[in-house]
Design a protein around this motif. Structure first.
Motif, PDB file in Angstrom:
ATOM      1  N   ASP A 164       0.863  -1.176   0.000  1.00  0.00           N
ATOM      2  CA  ASP A 164       0.000   0.000   0.000  1.00  0.00           C
ATOM      3  C   ASP A 164       0.902   1.229   0.000  1.00  0.00           C
ATOM      4  O   ASP A 164       1.492   1.575   1.026  1.00  0.00           O
ATOM      5  CB  ASP A 164      -0.902  -0.027   1.238  1.00  0.00           C
ATOM      6  CG  ASP A 164      -1.778   1.221   1.341  1.00  0.00           C
ATOM      7  OD1 ASP A 164      -1.856   1.968   0.348  1.00  0.00           O
ATOM      8  OD2 ASP A 164      -2.359   1.448   2.421  1.00  0.00           O
ATOM      9  N   VAL A 165       1.021   1.860  -1.153  1.00  0.00           N
ATOM     10  CA  VAL A 165       1.874   3.046  -1.294  1.00  0.00           C
ATOM     11  C   VAL A 165       1.056   4.249  -1.764  1.00  0.00           C
ATOM     12  O   VAL A 165       1.566   5.155  -2.418  1.00  0.00           O
ATOM     13  CB  VAL A 165       3.047   2.781  -2.262  1.00  0.00           C
ATOM     14  CG1 VAL A 165       4.057   1.840  -1.636  1.00  0.00           C
ATOM     15  CG2 VAL A 165       2.551   2.220  -3.595  1.00  0.00           C
ATOM     16  N   GLY A 166      -0.223   4.238  -1.423  1.00  0.00           N
ATOM     17  CA  GLY A 166      -1.082   5.346  -1.818  1.00  0.00           C
ATOM     18  C   GLY A 166      -1.377   5.304  -3.303  1.00  0.00           C
ATOM     19  O   GLY A 166      -1.516   4.234  -3.907  1.00  0.00           O
ATOM     20  N   GLN A 167      -1.457   6.494  -3.912  1.00  0.00           N
ATOM     21  CA  GLN A 167      -1.752   6.598  -5.347  1.00  0.00           C
ATOM     22  C   GLN A 167      -0.451   6.372  -6.119  1.00  0.00           C
ATOM     23  O   GLN A 167       0.100   7.262  -6.749  1.00  0.00           O
ATOM     24  CB  GLN A 167      -2.356   7.967  -5.663  1.00  0.00           C
ATOM     25  CG  GLN A 167      -2.867   8.145  -7.079  1.00  0.00           C
ATOM     26  CD  GLN A 167      -4.053   7.265  -7.410  1.00  0.00           C
ATOM     27  OE1 GLN A 167      -4.634   6.630  -6.537  1.00  0.00           O
ATOM     28  NE2 GLN A 167      -4.425   7.207  -8.672  1.00  0.00           N
ATOM     29  N   ALA A 168       0.039   5.150  -6.018  1.00  0.00           N
ATOM     30  CA  ALA A 168       1.316   4.778  -6.629  1.00  0.00           C
ATOM     31  C   ALA A 168       1.362   3.252  -6.687  1.00  0.00           C
ATOM     32  O   ALA A 168       0.374   2.591  -6.391  1.00  0.00           O
ATOM     33  CB  ALA A 168       2.481   5.335  -5.812  1.00  0.00           C
TER      34      ALA A 168
END
Length: 749
Positions: free
Chosen positions: A498-502
């Protein structure tokens, strides 16, 4: 003592009651059971009342923390230090927060801050960022009116920065006033690797030293009291007791001066009870003072049990007390005082390292092997020379305004840091250990405290039985960790972080480890890979050069030995790298795993094409046993149309471009026919990803997993080809599901 322990165990049980009701009741009943075994029925009844009150209190306070899900904070505070646009802000309540603000915040000004909490990325082995927020509104409330202790603290910190070099100043500030935020990372790493990190926290050693110095000074001064006054005074109080009373204001001043934390509070309370014990001429037992200090902190804040400094501080103190009692049994047999001191130092260092080892391993995934040697060398220099000199010079500065002989402090600091770095640089200084389950840590400590409980509270066959159970629990904790780790060694594991919008995914095979993209910073990937004990990557695969896929590139190559870089052939590097430019038709092997490249290819063209275009992203499939994984990065419809259908069948499919409708091509999905679809996307992102039409289509086609909802997603392919999916959200404890939560204690990623 039973009353104190009943209260402590009660509050501890109340904190975990929401997740482990039966286990918490068992824990709270231990002191009561011991009293019943000793036939102290009235004591047992009082213990029962205290335990129930503690359980209720701890559960009530924990319930409030559990329900608190605020994402917007509002507080008043002032800037302690600034680096770039990130400010360390101290609130008027004494808490510390890192606040990102585009507006410049001035020192010595009071601000009202409205702050938005950062979205927590849900990954295993990644430290929380709960102390970080983004400032949305700032109001300057005028000049800061600090209290006397804060002004003195700031003056000391400024003077140390003026007089000492940067590394020495940052460490001396941490050891003198408790502010640790400016210590260079390389210095902090050396303290951790050598097991000397405890020196950076204000603890019992600091208070012991101050007490000893002032006690000696006041004992000397009492000799100058006129004889008649001395005779009259001794009718009511002894000179030694007077010296202790005079020490108290100085220790209290020091406690109010430093940054409050759990180790310093514990140390101050223990020093206070020690002085009271001497004044009343009662023998002070370390286990009573430790328990009272623990109870005091738990009453103020039951959630402190989750704080790492609280855990390590009390565990190390218990180990030192236990080791000292063992030493007392045979110290008279050692005639040489130097040898006796060395033996005691080694015993204390070994005991403190041993009892804190499970938590250190669980949190940081390493074990310092050189800690005993470091404590007797660099630790001795820092603790017995560097810190005392600095404290003396600081007191001289407070009285005269002059900080004398800074060159001496700089010289000793430089020598001790170099010695510590030398010890940390040895290949055997620390041992990297794979992750261990929380359940093993709990079994170990339950065994340790059962043995201490038996040693001080039981006799006869009860004591022998307790020691046997204790040894069994400790052995089980080690065996469980080894078995669980061994069971997973032959799995193929792909973890979508989970790296956000990436995007960032770790591919673990029995032969090698690969990282597919880094996310925006590489922070999550670094933490995950370090926790697993990996120091080398077979390949870092950069699908394209946009920041959400390659932003953490430098962070990764600085932290790990990256043997190769695989990219799409359109990325330029400022430093020499071993790069493989890949295109359609390339096949790469790693053990039994095969990477098949499907895009880009020479001659591909679309109107939106540029070197950093999504349309030039790497697309590849991975097959190790029987299942095929398909990675599509941020490719759009034109790319998906161009890939030959022959190569598209996959069992696990990483949905392109965070689930964007611009990458939604039905014919492609119908050809792939995946069982599992992975969407790497940021929570509440500005693009509205994943788009509704994509989700509506996929819901009947495959099992959907999203990083914004499920957190990190791990796909395991077992030796028999069976697929197992695990998400971070599923591993979190759920209220009042005890059996389910007990199983989660033994989950490994």
């Amino acid at each position: 003592m039973p009353y104190i322990l009943s209260s402590v165990f009660g509050i501890l049980s109340g904190v975990i009651f929401i997740y482990f009701p039966i286990l918490s009741i068992f824990l709270a009943s231990l002191p009561i059971a011991v009293c019943l075994l000793k036939k102290k029925y009235s004591v047992a009844f009082v213990c029962l009342i205290l335990s129930l009150v503690g359980v209720f209190y701890g559960n009530l306070r924990e319930g409030k923390n559990f329900d608190n899900k605020e994402t917007t904070l509002s507080f008043k505070g002032y800037v302690v230090s600034t680096k770039d646009n990130t400010h360390l802000v101290k609130t008027i309540e004494g808490k510390r927060l890192r606040v990102y603000s585009r507006e410049k915040l001035e020192e010595n000004r009071l601000y009202t801050v409205e702050c938005k909490s950062v979205n927590e990325h849900k990954n295993p082995y990644v430290f929380s960022k709960q102390d970080f927020c983004y400032a949305t509104k700032l109001f300057d409330e005028g000049k800061l009116n600090q209290g006397i202790f804060e002004r003195v603290q700031n003056n000391i910190n400024k003077k140390l920065k003026q007089k000492l070099n940067e590394p020495a100043a940052s460490v001396m500030i941490a050891m003198t006033t408790g502010q640790r935020n400016e210590i260079p990372e390389e210095i902090k790493d050396d303290f951790q690797k050598t097991g000397l990190i405890h020196l950076l926290s204000i603890s019992g050693a600091h208070f012991s030293l101050l007490f000893t110095v002032f006690f000696i000074v006041f004992r000397i001064l009492t000799r100058f009291i006129p004889y008649k006054w001395l005779v009259l005074m001794t009718l009511y109080i002894k000179p030694s007791q007077l010296s202790i009373i005079l020490c108290f204001p100085f220790l209290l001043f020091y406690y109010l001066l430093i940054e409050p934390n759990y180790p310093s509070t514990r140390a101050f309370i223990m020093a206070l009870f020690f002085m009271l014990g001497v004044l009343t001429e009662r023998k002070s037992i370390w286990i009573i003072t430790v328990s009272l200090a623990c109870l005091f902190i738990l009453v103020i804040d039951p959630s402190s049990t989750k704080d790492l400094s609280f855990q390590l501080s009390f565990l190390a103190t218990v180990a030192i007390g236990f080791a000292t009692d063992i030493y007392k049994n045979f110290k008279n047999k050692i005639q040489n005082k130097v040898l006796s001191y060395l033996l005691l130092s080694l015993l204390i260092s070994f005991s403190a390292s041993l009892i804190t080892a499970p938590i250190v391993i669980y949190k940081f995934h390493y074990l310092s092997l050189i800690s005993p040697v470091a404590n007797l060398t660099a630790g001795f220099v820092i603790g017995m020379f560097l810190f005392p000199l600095n404290v003396i010079f600081v007191f001289i500065y407070l009285i005269t305004g002059i900080y004398p002989l800074p060159e001496i402090v700089n010289t000793i600091a430089t020598f001790s840091f170099k010695l510590m770095h030398l010890l940390a640089s040895f290949s055997f200084s620390s041992l990297s250990i794979p992750p261990i389950p929380l359940g093993s840590v709990i079994l170990f400590y339950f065994g340790i405290f059962l043995s201490i409980f038996a040693c001080y509270g039981l006799k006869g066959w009860f004591k022998k039985l307790s020691f046997m159970v204790s040894c069994l629990l400790i052995f089980s904790s080690v065996l469980t960790s080894l078995v669980l780790d061994n069971l997973q060694r032959n799995f193929i594991k792909i973890t979508f972080l989970d790296v956000g919008q990436a995007e960032s995914a770790v591919v673990e095979t029995p032969e090698a480890v690969f990282l597919v993209d880094t996310g925006k910073t590489g922070f999550e990937a670094v933490q995950y890979l370090k926790a697993k004990g990996y120091r080398q990557l077979q390949a870092l695969i950069i699908t394209h050069e946009q920041k959400d896929h390659a932003g953490g590139f430098l962070n990764i190559i600085e932290k790990f030995n990256v043997k190769e870089i695989w990219d799409n052939g359109y990325i330029k590097y400022k430093i020499p790298m071993n790069v493989k430019h890949l295109e359609r038709g390339d096949i790469l092997k790693a053990g039994n795993c095969i990477f098949t490249l499907l895009h880009p290819y020479k001659g591909f063209y679309t109107s939106s094409l540029s070197n950093d275009s999504n349309e030039l992203s790497l697309v590849f499939s991975l097959k190790c046993k029987t299942k095929t994984f398909l990675f599509t990065s941020d490719t759009g419809i034109e790319v998906l149309k161009s890939i030959p259908a022959t190569y598209l069948k996959a069992d696990i499919f990483k949905i392109p471009h965070h689930g964007s409708k611009r990458s939604f091509y039905k014919e492609f999905y119908e050809t792939v026919l995946p069982q599992i679809c992975i969407i790497s996307v940021g929570k509440n992102n500005a693009y509205g990803h994943p788009h509704t039409e994509v989700l509506e289509y996929l819901k009947d086609k495959c099992k959907i997993y999203r990083t914004d909802i499920h957190g990190a997603i791990q796909i395991r392919e077992k030796a028999n080809g069976e697929i197992e999916v695990k998400t971070f959200e599923e591993t979190k404890f759920k209220p009042y599901r005890e059996l389910e939560n007990l199983k989660k204690l033994f989950i490994l990623w």
